[in-house]
Design a protein around this motif. Structure first.
Motif, PDB file in Angstrom:
ATOM      1  N   SER A 204       0.801  -1.218   0.000  1.00  6.72           N
ATOM      2  CA  SER A 204       0.000   0.000   0.000  1.00  6.72           C
ATOM      3  C   SER A 204       0.835   1.269   0.000  1.00  6.72           C
ATOM      4  O   SER A 204       0.301   2.361   0.136  1.00  6.72           O
ATOM      5  CB  SER A 204      -0.925   0.014   1.224  1.00  6.72           C
ATOM      6  OG  SER A 204      -0.163  -0.086   2.420  1.00  6.72           O
ATOM      7  N   MET A 231      -4.074  -5.148  -0.351  1.00  2.00           N
ATOM      8  CA  MET A 231      -3.566  -4.348   0.766  1.00  2.00           C
ATOM      9  C   MET A 231      -3.944  -4.992   2.092  1.00  2.00           C
ATOM     10  O   MET A 231      -5.028  -5.544   2.222  1.00  2.00           O
ATOM     11  CB  MET A 231      -4.149  -2.933   0.724  1.00  2.00           C
ATOM     12  CG  MET A 231      -3.598  -2.064  -0.378  1.00  2.00           C
ATOM     13  SD  MET A 231      -4.418  -0.445  -0.403  1.00  2.00           S
ATOM     14  CE  MET A 231      -5.947  -0.892  -1.232  1.00  2.00           C
ATOM     15  N   ARG A 232      -3.056  -4.859   3.072  1.00  2.00           N
ATOM     16  CA  ARG A 232      -3.369  -5.316   4.418  1.00  2.00           C
ATOM     17  C   ARG A 232      -4.285  -4.316   5.113  1.00  2.00           C
ATOM     18  O   ARG A 232      -5.052  -4.680   5.988  1.00  2.00           O
ATOM     19  CB  ARG A 232      -2.087  -5.481   5.228  1.00  2.00           C
ATOM     20  CG  ARG A 232      -1.170  -6.557   4.665  1.00  2.00           C
ATOM     21  CD  ARG A 232       0.174  -6.550   5.365  1.00  2.00           C
ATOM     22  NE  ARG A 232       1.105  -7.472   4.731  1.00  2.00           N
ATOM     23  CZ  ARG A 232       2.399  -7.531   5.008  1.00  2.00           C
ATOM     24  NH1 ARG A 232       2.908  -6.726   5.913  1.00  2.00           N
ATOM     25  NH2 ARG A 232       3.181  -8.400   4.387  1.00  2.00           N
ATOM     26  N   ARG A 233      -4.155  -3.053   4.756  1.00  2.00           N
ATOM     27  CA  ARG A 233      -4.980  -2.022   5.375  1.00  2.00           C
ATOM     28  C   ARG A 233      -6.220  -1.784   4.521  1.00  2.00           C
ATOM     29  O   ARG A 233      -6.235  -2.087   3.327  1.00  2.00           O
ATOM     30  CB  ARG A 233      -4.204  -0.711   5.513  1.00  2.00           C
ATOM     31  CG  ARG A 233      -3.853  -0.061   4.181  1.00  2.00           C
ATOM     32  CD  ARG A 233      -3.202   1.294   4.351  1.00  2.00           C
ATOM     33  NE  ARG A 233      -1.875   1.186   4.922  1.00  2.00           N
ATOM     34  CZ  ARG A 233      -1.028   2.211   5.024  1.00  2.00           C
ATOM     35  NH1 ARG A 233      -1.401   3.411   4.619  1.00  2.00           N
ATOM     36  NH2 ARG A 233       0.167   2.051   5.519  1.00  2.00           N
ATOM     37  N   GLY A 234      -7.239  -1.207   5.121  1.00  4.07           N
ATOM     38  CA  GLY A 234      -8.467  -0.980   4.377  1.00  4.07           C
ATOM     39  C   GLY A 234      -8.813   0.473   4.186  1.00  4.07           C
ATOM     40  O   GLY A 234      -9.814   0.792   3.544  1.00  4.07           O
ATOM     41  N   ASN A 235      -7.981   1.381   4.705  1.00  5.39           N
ATOM     42  CA  ASN A 235      -8.277   2.804   4.645  1.00  5.39           C
ATOM     43  C   ASN A 235      -7.610   3.435   3.434  1.00  5.39           C
ATOM     44  O   ASN A 235      -6.434   3.790   3.459  1.00  5.39           O
ATOM     45  CB  ASN A 235      -7.811   3.492   5.936  1.00  5.39           C
ATOM     46  CG  ASN A 235      -8.325   4.913   6.044  1.00  5.39           C
ATOM     47  OD1 ASN A 235      -8.620   5.551   5.044  1.00  5.39           O
ATOM     48  ND2 ASN A 235      -8.422   5.400   7.268  1.00  5.39           N
ATOM     49  N   LYS A 238      -5.863   7.224   3.510  1.00  4.47           N
ATOM     50  CA  LYS A 238      -4.457   7.405   3.852  1.00  4.47           C
ATOM     51  C   LYS A 238      -3.557   7.047   2.677  1.00  4.47           C
ATOM     52  O   LYS A 238      -2.540   7.689   2.438  1.00  4.47           O
ATOM     53  CB  LYS A 238      -4.103   6.550   5.067  1.00  4.47           C
ATOM     54  CG  LYS A 238      -2.677   6.767   5.557  1.00  4.47           C
ATOM     55  CD  LYS A 238      -2.433   6.063   6.863  1.00  4.47           C
ATOM     56  CE  LYS A 238      -1.026   6.351   7.375  1.00  4.47           C
ATOM     57  NZ  LYS A 238      -0.765   5.707   8.680  1.00  4.47           N
ATOM     58  N   ALA A 271      -9.047  -5.585   0.006  1.00  2.00           N
ATOM     59  CA  ALA A 271      -8.566  -4.919   1.208  1.00  2.00           C
ATOM     60  C   ALA A 271      -9.681  -4.842   2.251  1.00  2.00           C
ATOM     61  O   ALA A 271     -10.837  -4.594   1.898  1.00  2.00           O
ATOM     62  CB  ALA A 271      -8.086  -3.507   0.855  1.00  2.00           C
ATOM     63  N   PRO A 272      -9.317  -5.040   3.509  1.00  2.00           N
ATOM     64  CA  PRO A 272      -8.020  -5.542   3.988  1.00  2.00           C
ATOM     65  C   PRO A 272      -7.917  -7.051   3.778  1.00  2.00           C
ATOM     66  O   PRO A 272      -8.840  -7.791   4.126  1.00  2.00           O
ATOM     67  CB  PRO A 272      -8.033  -5.201   5.475  1.00  2.00           C
ATOM     68  CG  PRO A 272      -9.484  -5.167   5.843  1.00  2.00           C
ATOM     69  CD  PRO A 272     -10.232  -4.704   4.623  1.00  2.00           C
ATOM     70  N   ASN A 340       3.940   3.096  14.868  1.00  2.00           N
ATOM     71  CA  ASN A 340       2.730   3.011  15.673  1.00  2.00           C
ATOM     72  C   ASN A 340       2.390   4.344  16.330  1.00  2.00           C
ATOM     73  O   ASN A 340       1.247   4.580  16.721  1.00  2.00           O
ATOM     74  CB  ASN A 340       2.898   1.952  16.768  1.00  2.00           C
ATOM     75  CG  ASN A 340       3.010   0.557  16.211  1.00  2.00           C
ATOM     76  OD1 ASN A 340       2.090   0.063  15.573  1.00  2.00           O
ATOM     77  ND2 ASN A 340       4.143  -0.078  16.428  1.00  2.00           N
ATOM     78  N   SER A 343       2.194   8.683  12.863  1.00  2.00           N
ATOM     79  CA  SER A 343       1.393   8.445  11.667  1.00  2.00           C
ATOM     80  C   SER A 343       1.672   9.428  10.553  1.00  2.00           C
ATOM     81  O   SER A 343       1.330   9.197   9.416  1.00  2.00           O
ATOM     82  CB  SER A 343      -0.097   8.497  12.024  1.00  2.00           C
ATOM     83  OG  SER A 343      -0.430   9.751  12.569  1.00  2.00           O
ATOM     84  N   ASP A 415      -4.531   9.602   8.390  1.00  2.00           N
ATOM     85  CA  ASP A 415      -5.889   9.128   8.639  1.00  2.00           C
ATOM     86  C   ASP A 415      -6.739  10.167   9.347  1.00  2.00           C
ATOM     87  O   ASP A 415      -7.961  10.107   9.309  1.00  2.00           O
ATOM     88  CB  ASP A 415      -5.846   7.877   9.516  1.00  2.00           C
ATOM     89  CG  ASP A 415      -5.497   6.654   8.702  1.00  2.00           C
ATOM     90  OD1 ASP A 415      -5.043   5.688   9.304  1.00  2.00           O
ATOM     91  OD2 ASP A 415      -5.675   6.663   7.478  1.00  2.00           O
TER      92      ASP A 415
END
Length: 457
Positions: A204, A231-235, A238, A271-272, A340, A343, A415
């Motif tokens: 991503s 993608m591992r993320r779903g947003n 971002k 995704a995700p 973490n 961001s 985000d």
């Protein structure tokens, strides 16, 4: 030990900058580069254009060396490709008389230790020279003694695996030769491999977006080309970045283009999606993973892995290191770069003090110094090695005077942008830091930054 040189591992931009700063202080370092030329890892993505202009891609001491050799700086506002970065800056730098004598290409460093001392032995440790175990291109081995070692070997050649849990997906190790890692030249040497095929891109970051946009261009020419984005993320907000509000137009345009492609249905999105297994079929590859609480299978002819990179610490096994257990940077640096917590890529200027290890006179610098944090900046690396070189030469005042002077380049988009914040609520409550907006060439490989956004960063 003053009779021994400072050994530098890695002939990329930061390694060469380290050599330039040491030479400027009267040292004669020795630099080992595993590739056939300096900037070998950069050439892997040489077709990709950088987001940052020339003025932010060069190191001050290196430029002074180049100027003395009659070098002409490229237009400050021009955006180079990776290949141009090497051909117009790194290679000319390596060919200056002062640098030519210290660079050893085609030389891989396999181990670093202390003379006659393994990791356990205390007696006389700090007074013993380092021993750098090298293997030359023709297979010859040697031990090189050094009074200090700067590891600028990067992490580009150590890509993160497909597995969502940080380890290889089932079948990935066996099928590694069937997969492509990094940023392949889709519109150049890889055109026929990907045209009229179903291509899956995993990742991503901006490296993934680079590849996706090239595949979409290829799809316009070869209508049989299908593109899947995993993608591992779903947003996606971002992922798209700052768009028209982005102070770096090239990066903003990339976000706008991939968003338009998604909205136009030019690619399929998963995704995700937590990828667990990759298997070879008679006519392609099968990716199995978890999505929406259930296992799903998806077919592709080709899989391109753009999941970032991590440091290879194997050659440092006999040295005493103190690394953060999560980020794998020094414990002093890790809180400044932990993804973490940061961001929007905030980071304080840092140098020798934050990079110091229990093993005296050994430093990890550049992209490798950031461990698993995907926010490294070339400008940060240049300041790291300036500080480290000053310390190794006994100029502690200069070593401690760490600065990162970069122009203001705009807003910070994360985000939390929709809430009017450029960082998380937790970050907003902390004292303001110098804000760095990383410009990724690939996940974990960044070149520029910015200072002082309008809000909390």
């Amino acid at each position: 030990m003053d009779q021994f040189p400072v050994a530098i591992v890695g002939g990329g931009p930061v390694g060469l900058a380290a050599a330039a700063h040491l030479i400027e202080r009267g040292e004669r370092p020795i630099l080992f580069e595993a590739g056939a030329s300096v900037g070998a890892s950069v050439l892997d993505w040489g077709h990709a254009r950088m987001f940052s202009p020339w003025e932010f891609n060069v190191d001050a001491a290196s430029v002074r060396l180049l100027d003395s050799a009659g070098w002409k700086m490229p237009p400050a506002e021009e955006l180079p490709t990776g290949a141009e970065w090497v051909e117009r800056y790194l290679q000319p730098l390596a060919e200056t008389p002062a640098m030519r004598d210290v660079i050893r290409t085609g030389t891989r460093v396999l181990h670093i230790s202390r003379q006659n001392r393994d990791k356990v032995k205390d007696a006389g440790r700090s007074r013993a020279p380092f021993q750098v175990y090298i293997v030359k291109r023709d297979g010859r081995e040697a031990l090189i003694e050094a009074r200090a070692v700067i590891d600028a070997s990067g992490s580009w050649r150590q890509p993160n695996p497909l597995g969502a849990n940080g380890i290889p997906a089932i079948g990935e190790t066996r099928l590694r030769g069937r997969l492509v890692y990094g940023i392949p030249d889709v519109l150049g040497s890889g055109r026929e491999r990907y045209a009229d095929r179903r291509v899956m891109v995993v990742g991503s970051g901006h490296s993934a977006i680079n590849v996706l946009l090239d595949l979409i261009r290829l799809r316009e020419e070869r209508l049989g080309t299908e593109v899947i984005w995993v993608m591992r993320r779903g947003n996606l907000r971002k992922v798209y970045g700052g768009g028209e509000a982005d102070a770096l137009p090239a990066r903003g345009q990339m976000g706008l283009r991939i968003r338009a492609a998604v909205e136009a249905g030019a690619l399929e999105i998963l995704a995700p999606f937590a990828l667990r297994e990759i298997a070879e079929l008679d006519d392609g590859l099968l990716a199995r993973g978890e999505m929406e609480g259930a296992l799903q299978d998806h077919y592709a002819d080709e899989v391109i892995v753009c999941t970032g990179a991590r440091p290879d610490l194997a050659m440092l096994r006999e040295l005493r290191l103190d690394l953060d257990p999560a980020v794998e940077a020094t414990r002093s640096l890790a809180p400044l770069i932990d993804p973490n917590l940061h961001s929007c890529g905030t980071v304080r200027p840092h140098g020798e003090a934050e990079l110091r290890q229990p093993e005296a006179d050994f430093y990890i610098v550049g992209m490798k110094s950031y461990g698993r944090a995907p926010t490294f900046l070339a400008a940060t690396g240049y300041e790291q090695v300036r500080s480290v070189a000053a310390a190794l030469c006994g100029d502690w005042e200069a070593a401690r005077d760490v600065r990162l002077n970069l122009p203001e380049t705009g807003v910070c988009v994360t985000d939390y942008a929709a809430d009017g914040l450029c960082c998380s609520p937790a970050e907003a409550a902390r004292p303001a830091l110098l804000a760095i907006d990383a410009i990724p060439v690939a996940d974990g490989d960044f070149v520029l930054s910015r200072t002082q956004p309008e809000r909390c960063c």
